[in-house]
Scaffold this motif. Structure first.
Motif, PDB file in Angstrom:
ATOM      1  N   SER A 294       3.550   3.833  -1.309  1.00 27.54           N
ATOM      2  CA  SER A 294       2.386   3.232  -2.282  1.00 27.54           C
ATOM      3  C   SER A 294       1.205   4.176  -2.269  1.00 27.54           C
ATOM      4  O   SER A 294       0.575   4.469  -1.014  1.00 27.54           O
ATOM      5  CB  SER A 294       2.106   1.833  -2.021  1.00 27.54           C
ATOM      6  N   LEU A 295       0.402   4.204  -3.609  1.00 30.69           N
ATOM      7  CA  LEU A 295      -0.818   4.714  -3.422  1.00 30.69           C
ATOM      8  C   LEU A 295      -1.759   4.007  -2.911  1.00 30.69           C
ATOM      9  O   LEU A 295      -2.398   4.302  -1.984  1.00 30.69           O
ATOM     10  CB  LEU A 295      -1.285   5.130  -4.728  1.00 30.69           C
ATOM     11  N   GLY A 296      -1.707   2.513  -3.258  1.00 30.28           N
ATOM     12  CA  GLY A 296      -2.515   1.536  -2.606  1.00 30.28           C
ATOM     13  C   GLY A 296      -3.302   0.532  -3.884  1.00 30.28           C
ATOM     14  O   GLY A 296      -3.332  -0.490  -3.626  1.00 30.28           O
ATOM     15  N   CYS A 297      -3.516   1.085  -5.006  1.00 25.44           N
ATOM     16  CA  CYS A 297      -4.147   0.553  -5.880  1.00 25.44           C
ATOM     17  C   CYS A 297      -3.224  -0.249  -7.169  1.00 25.44           C
ATOM     18  O   CYS A 297      -3.726  -0.841  -8.034  1.00 25.44           O
ATOM     19  CB  CYS A 297      -5.386   1.279  -6.554  1.00 25.44           C
ATOM     20  N   GLU A 298      -1.951   0.403  -7.219  1.00 24.54           N
ATOM     21  CA  GLU A 298      -1.092   0.093  -8.338  1.00 24.54           C
ATOM     22  C   GLU A 298      -0.693  -1.705  -8.271  1.00 24.54           C
ATOM     23  O   GLU A 298      -0.789  -2.249  -7.054  1.00 24.54           O
ATOM     24  CB  GLU A 298       0.109   0.968  -8.026  1.00 24.54           C
ATOM     25  N   SER A 299      -0.162  -1.977  -9.475  1.00 22.09           N
ATOM     26  CA  SER A 299       0.007  -3.149  -9.399  1.00 22.09           C
ATOM     27  C   SER A 299       1.596  -3.660  -8.841  1.00 22.09           C
ATOM     28  O   SER A 299       1.663  -5.219  -8.637  1.00 22.09           O
ATOM     29  CB  SER A 299      -0.045  -3.671 -11.020  1.00 22.09           C
ATOM     30  N   PHE A 300       2.214  -2.798  -8.485  1.00 23.09           N
ATOM     31  CA  PHE A 300       3.418  -3.130  -7.977  1.00 23.09           C
ATOM     32  C   PHE A 300       3.393  -4.191  -6.719  1.00 23.09           C
ATOM     33  O   PHE A 300       2.490  -3.948  -5.830  1.00 23.09           O
ATOM     34  CB  PHE A 300       4.342  -1.906  -7.471  1.00 23.09           C
ATOM     35  N   ASP A 301       4.297  -5.094  -6.684  1.00 27.43           N
ATOM     36  CA  ASP A 301       4.137  -6.201  -5.342  1.00 27.43           C
ATOM     37  C   ASP A 301       4.975  -5.396  -4.466  1.00 27.43           C
ATOM     38  O   ASP A 301       5.838  -5.608  -3.984  1.00 27.43           O
ATOM     39  CB  ASP A 301       4.789  -7.455  -6.056  1.00 27.43           C
ATOM     40  N   LYS A 302       4.139  -4.582  -3.494  1.00 24.30           N
ATOM     41  CA  LYS A 302       4.806  -3.925  -2.420  1.00 24.30           C
ATOM     42  C   LYS A 302       5.172  -4.736  -1.344  1.00 24.30           C
ATOM     43  O   LYS A 302       6.087  -4.699  -0.790  1.00 24.30           O
ATOM     44  CB  LYS A 302       4.113  -2.531  -1.940  1.00 24.30           C
TER      45      LYS A 302
ATOM     46  N   GLY B  53      17.641  -7.786   6.350  1.00 21.95           N
ATOM     47  CA  GLY B  53      18.223  -7.176   7.583  1.00 21.95           C
ATOM     48  C   GLY B  53      17.861  -6.019   7.714  1.00 21.95           C
ATOM     49  O   GLY B  53      18.525  -5.135   8.711  1.00 21.95           O
ATOM     50  N   ARG B  54      17.377  -5.184   6.636  1.00 18.34           N
ATOM     51  CA  ARG B  54      17.076  -3.728   6.879  1.00 18.34           C
ATOM     52  C   ARG B  54      15.813  -3.376   7.459  1.00 18.34           C
ATOM     53  O   ARG B  54      14.796  -4.027   7.172  1.00 18.34           O
ATOM     54  CB  ARG B  54      17.425  -2.934   5.526  1.00 18.34           C
ATOM     55  N   PRO B  55      15.753  -2.509   8.033  1.00 15.12           N
ATOM     56  CA  PRO B  55      14.797  -1.617   8.453  1.00 15.12           C
ATOM     57  C   PRO B  55      13.694  -1.288   7.456  1.00 15.12           C
ATOM     58  O   PRO B  55      14.372  -0.777   6.413  1.00 15.12           O
ATOM     59  CB  PRO B  55      14.805  -0.463   9.493  1.00 15.12           C
ATOM     60  N   VAL B  56      12.810  -1.640   7.231  1.00 13.85           N
ATOM     61  CA  VAL B  56      11.780  -1.210   6.341  1.00 13.85           C
ATOM     62  C   VAL B  56      10.164  -0.878   6.758  1.00 13.85           C
ATOM     63  O   VAL B  56       9.534  -1.492   7.616  1.00 13.85           O
ATOM     64  CB  VAL B  56      11.521  -2.410   5.325  1.00 13.85           C
ATOM     65  N   ARG B  57       9.647   0.013   6.289  1.00 16.55           N
ATOM     66  CA  ARG B  57       8.088   0.411   6.380  1.00 16.55           C
ATOM     67  C   ARG B  57       7.682   0.659   5.177  1.00 16.55           C
ATOM     68  O   ARG B  57       7.989   1.331   4.219  1.00 16.55           O
ATOM     69  CB  ARG B  57       8.269   1.742   7.464  1.00 16.55           C
ATOM     70  N   THR B  58       6.286   0.367   5.121  1.00 16.36           N
ATOM     71  CA  THR B  58       5.467   0.940   3.836  1.00 16.36           C
ATOM     72  C   THR B  58       4.437   1.755   4.222  1.00 16.36           C
ATOM     73  O   THR B  58       3.558   1.343   5.170  1.00 16.36           O
ATOM     74  CB  THR B  58       4.956  -0.598   3.187  1.00 16.36           C
ATOM     75  N   VAL B  59       4.349   2.699   3.773  1.00 15.95           N
ATOM     76  CA  VAL B  59       3.156   3.879   3.916  1.00 15.95           C
ATOM     77  C   VAL B  59       2.329   3.543   2.414  1.00 15.95           C
ATOM     78  O   VAL B  59       2.715   4.025   1.472  1.00 15.95           O
ATOM     79  CB  VAL B  59       3.771   5.097   4.049  1.00 15.95           C
ATOM     80  N   VAL B  60       1.009   3.243   2.787  1.00 22.13           N
ATOM     81  CA  VAL B  60       0.006   3.077   1.833  1.00 22.13           C
ATOM     82  C   VAL B  60      -1.115   4.434   1.952  1.00 22.13           C
ATOM     83  O   VAL B  60      -1.736   4.429   2.722  1.00 22.13           O
ATOM     84  CB  VAL B  60      -0.680   1.771   1.822  1.00 22.13           C
ATOM     85  N   ILE B  61      -0.958   5.393   0.932  1.00 22.99           N
ATOM     86  CA  ILE B  61      -1.440   6.691   0.939  1.00 22.99           C
ATOM     87  C   ILE B  61      -2.858   6.358   1.078  1.00 22.99           C
ATOM     88  O   ILE B  61      -3.386   7.026   1.984  1.00 22.99           O
ATOM     89  CB  ILE B  61      -1.239   7.344  -0.207  1.00 22.99           C
ATOM     90  N   GLN B  62      -3.646   5.563   0.567  1.00 23.43           N
ATOM     91  CA  GLN B  62      -4.841   5.274   0.492  1.00 23.43           C
ATOM     92  C   GLN B  62      -5.446   4.753   1.998  1.00 23.43           C
ATOM     93  O   GLN B  62      -6.560   5.296   2.510  1.00 23.43           O
ATOM     94  CB  GLN B  62      -5.675   4.362  -0.497  1.00 23.43           C
ATOM     95  N   ALA B  63      -4.539   4.096   2.460  1.00 25.56           N
ATOM     96  CA  ALA B  63      -4.911   3.512   4.119  1.00 25.56           C
ATOM     97  C   ALA B  63      -4.695   4.494   5.110  1.00 25.56           C
ATOM     98  O   ALA B  63      -5.310   4.834   6.008  1.00 25.56           O
ATOM     99  CB  ALA B  63      -4.129   2.457   4.124  1.00 25.56           C
ATOM    100  N   ALA B  64      -3.521   5.321   4.878  1.00 30.57           N
ATOM    101  CA  ALA B  64      -3.160   6.433   5.649  1.00 30.57           C
ATOM    102  C   ALA B  64      -3.869   7.489   5.964  1.00 30.57           C
ATOM    103  O   ALA B  64      -4.049   8.214   6.918  1.00 30.57           O
ATOM    104  CB  ALA B  64      -1.642   6.709   5.321  1.00 30.57           C
TER     105      ALA B  64
END
Lengths: 395, 123
Positions: A76-84, A95-106
């Motif tokens: 995610s960039l961070g400011c988009e409207s998609f419900d990440k 049941g799947r491993p998932v991670r969210t990288v938010v570019i603005q926060a990272a």
């Protein structure tokens, strides 16, 4: 066949790590994350829009929890409207491993790419030697699409795909055909095959909707190359496309992201509901392939006359070449030479059985030509749909 | 045959009537008024169509249609036993049937066949 058993009981024939970008602004970072893993099954998918869209949200959720998918990284960039977070939760609940990288926060591109690659590498290691379980053809969902059609498509490749569909439906699989805009002119013959008269009315209505939609846009689902290949009108192209559905009774009508509730033959209605918005229903073949996969398709049969080269992210695409001249020119991109039928070298049933056998062998380690060539096309744009009516899935 | 009628006539039984026609022409259904080319037939060739000798004025590429009988303006083009459009000119037996003499009964056909910018790389 063998498959990867997922927590929800469904089985996949591939074990893919998905990298999903949630706005175009995160696309480059997603592509960079996946680039060192070209030889592994790491596929990039995503949605380019910044405005929210329930259809796109559903599509991404169904794709990220597809049985062919083992783990998911969201970018995610961070400011988009998609419900990440909503999407990440759905993936976690599956049941799947998932991670969210938010570019603005990272902290920008480099840090996001490093964090993403670390997660992908970790997941690839975790999936090494992942166990498989026996899988029955009745657990399969198979889609079909045609692209770059010509005057041979409706005579060889499409009816051969129809034979394969009949054999798969007979074995208990769920088979999905689509593109109501390419069934214009076939609505009444198709409706006569519906499991119930009420479903027949829904099938006719879906084609009427497509005709209205395309009429408003001023173009049919018809490319210039179709005419070069001898097709003169949309209804001629439709009759050829319709042959992909084979001869089984039609069990139900579904919309993008709906999973067939059991085996049988389904029509996927890809044309949006309501007023014409957001442009053409399917801007290219991969938009339709992505929708078939979102309905759970483990594999997609792609019939081409002019010669398409595409594959897809997430599910293998089987390329069936209808035109013998095209096959001679582009055989490196084709899995099946259906033009043999026109040359009298093979029968329709024979090629149909060959396609069925090829689909089953995808669950035994065989890879399609487009997979081998690294084709992993993906596209997702804006649409809007209303829920299915009660007559769409009888029984 | 009505476009919206919903009735599709079952093909008559027995071998289709292709008597006296070139074997590069494929008949998909007995009720069709067009053949489909099984392979490219070059311009200038004299070929038999339903017992009549005709000379092709242009190439007939693989997958393209040829009139099996005369089709007057406004009449339906029948292929796969169903109407696939209407004749926009009187089409004579043995003529190429395509976008230059057929129109859709639904949405217009978009094509680049006669575009002047057509390049070397195109076929």
């Amino acid at each position: 066949m063998r498959g990867y058993l997922r927590a929800d009981g469904r089985k996949g024939i591939r074990d893919i790590i998905v990298v999903g970008y949630l706005v175009e602004c995160a696309h480059h970072v997603a592509r960079e994350i996946a680039s060192p893993f070209q030889d592994a099954d790491v596929h990039v998918i995503g949605f380019p829009g910044c405005y929210p869209n329930p259809y796109a949200q559903t599509m991404m959720e169904r794709l990220c929890t597809h049985p062919n998918v083992a783990a998911v990284l969201l970018v995610s960039l961070g400011c988009e409207s998609f419900d990440k977070w909503g999407l990440a939760n759905s993936v976690r609940e599956s049941g799947r491993p998932v991670r969210t990288v938010v570019i603005q926060a990272a902290g920008g591109t480099r840090k996001s790419v490093d964090a993403g690659r670390a997660f992908v590498a970790e997941q690839l290691k975790a999936r090494e030697g992942a166990p498989t379980v026996p899988m029955d053809p009745s657990e399969l969902i198979v889609g079909t699409v045609c692209g770059g059609s010509d005057g041979t498509s409706g005579i060889t490749g499409n009816p051969a795909a129809g034979v394969a569909f009949d054999l798969l439906v007979e074995a208990g699989a769920a088979c999905i055909f689509e593109e109501t805009g390419e069934l214009i002119g076939c609505e009444h013959i198709m409706a006569a095959r519906a499991a119930t008269p009420e479903l027949g009315i829904e099938l006719e209505k879906s084609v009427e909707k497509a005709a209205r939609y395309y009429a408003t846009l001023g173009y049919g689902s018809f490319a210039a190359g179709n005419a070069d290949g001898g097709l003169s009108t949309i209804e001629e192209k439709s009759m050829g496309a319709y042959a992909k559905s084979g001869g089984s009774p039609i069990t139900g009508l579904i919309k993008p992201g709906d999973r067939p509730p059991r085996g049988g033959l389904y029509l996927l209605d890809v044309v949006p509901d309501g007023e014409v918005r957001f442009g053409f229903p399917n801007i290219n073949d991969n938009a339709e392939i992505a929708e078939l996969i979102a309905c759970g398709a483990h594999a997609v049969l792609f019939v081409t006359g002019r010669g398409s080269v595409v594959g897809s992210a997430i599910s293998p695409v089987v390329k069936i070449c209808a035109n013998p001249e095209t096959y001679r020119r582009m055989s490196d991109d084709m899995d099946v030479d259906a033009g043999r039928i026109l040359e009298g070298k093979a029968g329709l049933m024979e090629v149909g059985r060959e396609i069925r056998d090829l689909v089953l062998s995808l669950g035994e380690g065989r890879r399609t030509v487009s997979e081998e060539l690294g084709h992993r096309e993906f596209i997702l744009t804006y649409k809007s749909f209303e829920p299915l009516g009660p007559a769409c899935l009888p029984g | 045959m009505p476009i919206h009628g919903g009735e599709v006539t079952a093909p008559p039984s027995g071998p289709p009537d292709v008597a006296g026609s070139d074997d590069r022409l494929l008949l998909l259904n007995e009720s069709d008024n067009v053949f489909v080319a099984r392979r490219r037939i070059p311009a200038g060739e004299r070929i038999a169509v339903m017992g009549t000798e005709v000379t092709l004025t242009g190439d007939l590429p693989l997958g393209h249609k040829l009139a099996r009988r005369a089709i007057p303006t406004g009449h339906k083009i029948i292929k796969y036993a169903v109407p696939i459009g209407s004749a926009t000119f009187d089409i004579a037996l043995g003529q190429h049937v395509h976008v230059h003499n057929v129109k859709s009964d639904y949405t217009p056909t978009y094509h680049l066949t006669d575009a002047p910018h057509r390049g070397e790389g195109d076929r």
